[in-house]
Motif scaffolding. Structure first.
Motif, short mmCIF file in Angstrom:
data_model
loop_
_atom_site.label_atom_id
_atom_site.label_comp_id
_atom_site.label_asym_id
_atom_site.label_seq_id
_atom_site.Cartn_x
_atom_site.Cartn_y
_atom_site.Cartn_z
N PRO A 4 -19.32 -10.86 0.78
CA PRO A 4 -19.17 -9.23 1.62
C PRO A 4 -17.39 -9.19 0.84
O PRO A 4 -17.15 -10.13 0.94
N PRO A 5 -17.47 -8.19 0.99
CA PRO A 5 -16.61 -6.96 0.80
C PRO A 5 -15.48 -7.70 1.77
O PRO A 5 -15.60 -8.40 2.98
N THR A 6 -13.86 -8.13 0.96
CA THR A 6 -12.86 -8.56 1.73
C THR A 6 -12.27 -7.43 2.91
O THR A 6 -12.29 -6.57 2.25
N SER A 7 -11.90 -8.46 3.86
CA SER A 7 -10.61 -7.04 4.93
C SER A 7 -10.28 -6.61 4.03
O SER A 7 -9.72 -4.93 4.31
N ASP A 8 -9.39 -6.91 3.21
CA ASP A 8 -8.00 -6.17 1.83
C ASP A 8 -9.15 -5.14 1.57
O ASP A 8 -8.17 -3.77 2.01
N THR A 9 -9.96 -5.12 1.08
CA THR A 9 -11.14 -4.08 0.46
C THR A 9 -11.26 -2.62 1.52
O THR A 9 -11.19 -1.82 1.13
N ALA A 10 -11.96 -3.37 2.72
CA ALA A 10 -12.61 -2.40 3.60
C ALA A 10 -11.06 -1.14 4.05
O ALA A 10 -11.61 -1.14 4.56
N ARG A 11 -10.14 -2.25 3.97
CA ARG A 11 -8.96 -1.58 5.79
C ARG A 11 -8.34 -0.68 3.66
O ARG A 11 -6.99 0.22 4.01
N LYS A 12 -9.03 -0.63 2.56
CA LYS A 12 -8.18 0.91 1.65
C LYS A 12 -8.10 2.14 1.96
O LYS A 12 -9.31 2.22 2.36
N ASP A 343 -4.29 0.63 -4.34
CA ASP A 343 -3.28 0.04 -5.14
C ASP A 343 -2.85 1.19 -5.96
O ASP A 343 -1.23 0.42 -6.87
N ASP A 344 -3.32 1.50 -6.26
CA ASP A 344 -3.01 2.34 -7.14
C ASP A 344 -2.23 3.54 -7.12
O ASP A 344 -1.82 4.04 -7.94
N LEU A 345 -2.29 3.75 -5.70
CA LEU A 345 -0.98 5.06 -4.83
C LEU A 345 0.55 4.20 -4.65
O LEU A 345 0.01 3.13 -3.96
N ALA A 346 0.96 5.39 -3.74
CA ALA A 346 2.21 4.80 -3.37
C ALA A 346 2.67 5.57 -2.20
O ALA A 346 2.20 6.75 -2.67
N TRP A 347 3.21 5.52 -1.21
CA TRP A 347 3.60 7.01 -0.36
C TRP A 347 4.46 7.63 -0.70
O TRP A 347 4.00 8.81 -0.05
N ALA A 348 4.50 7.56 -1.87
CA ALA A 348 5.52 8.39 -2.61
C ALA A 348 4.07 10.35 -2.60
O ALA A 348 4.74 11.09 -2.86
N ASP A 349 3.13 9.50 -3.32
CA ASP A 349 2.19 9.96 -4.08
C ASP A 349 1.99 10.72 -2.66
O ASP A 349 1.26 11.98 -2.85
N VAL A 350 1.38 10.54 -1.53
CA VAL A 350 0.92 11.02 -0.18
C VAL A 350 2.51 11.71 -0.10
O VAL A 350 1.60 13.29 -0.10
N LEU A 411 -3.58 7.24 -14.66
CA LEU A 411 -4.76 6.33 -13.59
C LEU A 411 -5.71 7.83 -13.95
O LEU A 411 -7.66 7.49 -14.27
N CYS A 412 -5.38 8.96 -14.42
CA CYS A 412 -7.21 10.07 -15.28
C CYS A 412 -7.54 9.68 -15.97
O CYS A 412 -8.59 9.70 -16.29
N GLU A 413 -6.80 8.77 -16.88
CA GLU A 413 -7.48 8.32 -18.26
C GLU A 413 -8.25 7.32 -17.97
O GLU A 413 -9.49 7.95 -18.84
#
Length: 480
Positions: A4-12, A343-350, A411-413
């Protein structure tokens, strides 16, 4: 059995999109980007036309030229036709986009919809508060509180195209969903706050026309020659009712079916959107910009933007209010739901995307005209403020996005890589055994090719050495 998906995966949050959603987002944003570039060119043409002394008079005369049947209450100026007529096409497409998001996109799942909806609401409420506080502190009018609440997705994507940055699909989808929700509430603001009087007979006629439109759709009637004349009649009645005519476009867009049935590759809403979007992005919105963005940019006019409370409120609302509202709404929603950023993004991106959302052009200009109707001088000053605020927001977003551009490119590549050449990005096939078997065959073929080349090179080297008198040892012992 799969774990089953982990809680980390579900909370991304802002994680990778599903493949169908990613395909839709890429196609939609590609069309919006082209339209955004045309919109940008139209805005620049309007500014040049209105500010070159030899052309200024012709700009005003063309925009004020009236035509249309007076008996039907439709003897309107060119600028009025662009704002109330052509923009109806834009809002029709917005209605289809909203319907699709509600029934087939991210907004159909309440858990997934919470983040973009809250972010969009905060991204509208905070600019309104910033405008109200700024204008009230300077003793200005509060009528323009709604002007800085809108985001122009086409203009934002045009900026991305011009600066040459590529946002990951998750951020692009976030921006698109923000704009869709933004458009919905902008429509509600126009309908609720900018309707001064009502002609109930015309409004009833428009409602009846919409009912006929809906019944024809449910009966499966096809043919543009049925729907286009009916849509024109509904629009004319809505215009004469006192409710802004663009509401008719939204209502008809929301009525289209945006889910597929057996045997359908695309829903009727998607097919019609595919046909109408080029007309909206390539003609309707640029023409509206051409006759709405032509304001005086003299030194005195620009200085007034930053000194008058109303115009300063618009600039600060777009630049500060939008960024703070969207970023704050996203951050607090993530914290409240105990979610974590991808995991691929940071709050600076938001924050960079939130700054980009401060580009409010098409709907902001429309609301500015409605808010200060009858005060031509204030209307032009507010339009100048929208242009200045959008320019500052675009510049800030450009700097922030450029700093992160190398990461976005990687990331796009990764999202686009398709080593097995089956037309599906590899990141979507990592759990498919067939994909790994295809890759194994590809690598085995490459390995066999490299072994063959190695054998040929070894044989070729052996032949060369055999042709040298004395062999390799004598050659190595020769003096330098």
């Amino acid at each position: 059995m799969a774990a089953p998906p982990t809680s980390d995966t579900a909370r991304k949050v802002l994680g990778r999109l599903s493949l169908p959603e990613r395909t839709f987002v890429v196609d939609a944003l590609r069309a919006e980007t082209v339209g955004g570039v045309l919109l940008l060119l139209a805005a620049l043409a309007a500014l040049a036309w209105a500010n070159i002394p030899a052309l200024r008079a012709s700009y005003e005369s063309v925009g004020d030229f009236h035509f249309g049947p007076s008996a039907l209450g439709l003897h309107l100026s060119v600028a009025h036709w662009a704002a109330d007529g052509l923009l109806t096409i834009f809002f029709f497409v917005a209605g289809i986009e909203l319907k699709r998001e509600l029934v087939a996109g991210d907004l159909r799942d309440p858990r997934a919809a919470v983040l973009p909806v809250v972010a969009a609401l905060c991204g509208m409420a905070v600019p309104a508060v910033v405008y109200t506080l700024t204008s009230a502190a300077g003793g200005g009018s509060l009528a323009g509180w709604a002007v800085p609440t809108a985001t122009d997705i086409a203009f934002a994507l045009a900026v991305l195209a011009v600066i040459g940055t590529s946002l990951p699909s998750a951020l692009r989808a976030f921006l698109l969903t923000l704009a869709v929700v933004d458009d919905l509430f902008a429509i509600l603001i126009i309908a609720v706050f900018f309707t001064d009087h009502l002609n109930f007979a015309a409004l009833g006629g428009a409602a009846a026309g919409l009912a006929v439109f809906w019944l024809l759709l449910r009966a499966g009637v096809r043919g543009w020659y049925v729907y286009v004349p009916l849509a024109v009649v509904v629009w004319a009645l809505m215009y004469n009712s006192g409710v802004h005519a663009t509401i008719a476009g939204v209502a008809m867009g929301l009525m289209l079916r945006c889910t597929t049935r057996d045997g359908e590759e695309h829903s009727p809403g998607e097919r019609i959107e595919h046909l109408v979007r080029p007309l909206s992005a390539g003609l309707a919105v640029p023409l509206f910009a051409l006759f709405s963005a032509g304001v005086s940019l003299s030194g005195g006019a620009l200085s007034d933007v930053f000194t008058r409370p109303e115009t300063l409120g618009v600039v600060l609302g777009l630049v500060v209010g939008k960024a703070v509202g969207i970023f704050g709404g996203t951050w607090f929603t993530a914290r409240f739901t105990r979610a974590s950023l991808s995991d691929d993004l940071a709050w600076a991106d938001v924050f960079a995307v939130a700054s980009l959302a401060g580009i409010g052009f098409t709907v902001s200009l429309l609301i500015g005209e409605l808010a200060f109707e009858g005060d031509a001088a204030m209307t032009d000053e507010v339009k100048a403020a929208v242009l200045c605020g959008s320019l500052v927001a675009a510049t800030l977003a450009t700097v922030l996005l450029k700093v992160r551009n190398a990461k976005y490119r990687r990331l796009c590549e990764a999202e686009e890589r398709d080593d097995d050449l089956d037309g599906i990005p590899d990141v979507y096939e990592e759990d498919d055994p067939a994909y790994h078997l295809r890759m194994a065959a590809i690598h085995e073929g490459k390995a066999a090719e490299h072994r063959r080349i190695a054998e040929e090179k070894a044989a070729e080297r052996a032949r060369r050495l055999a042709e040298v008198p004395g062999g390799a040892g004598e050659e190595n012992d020769s003096p330098a």
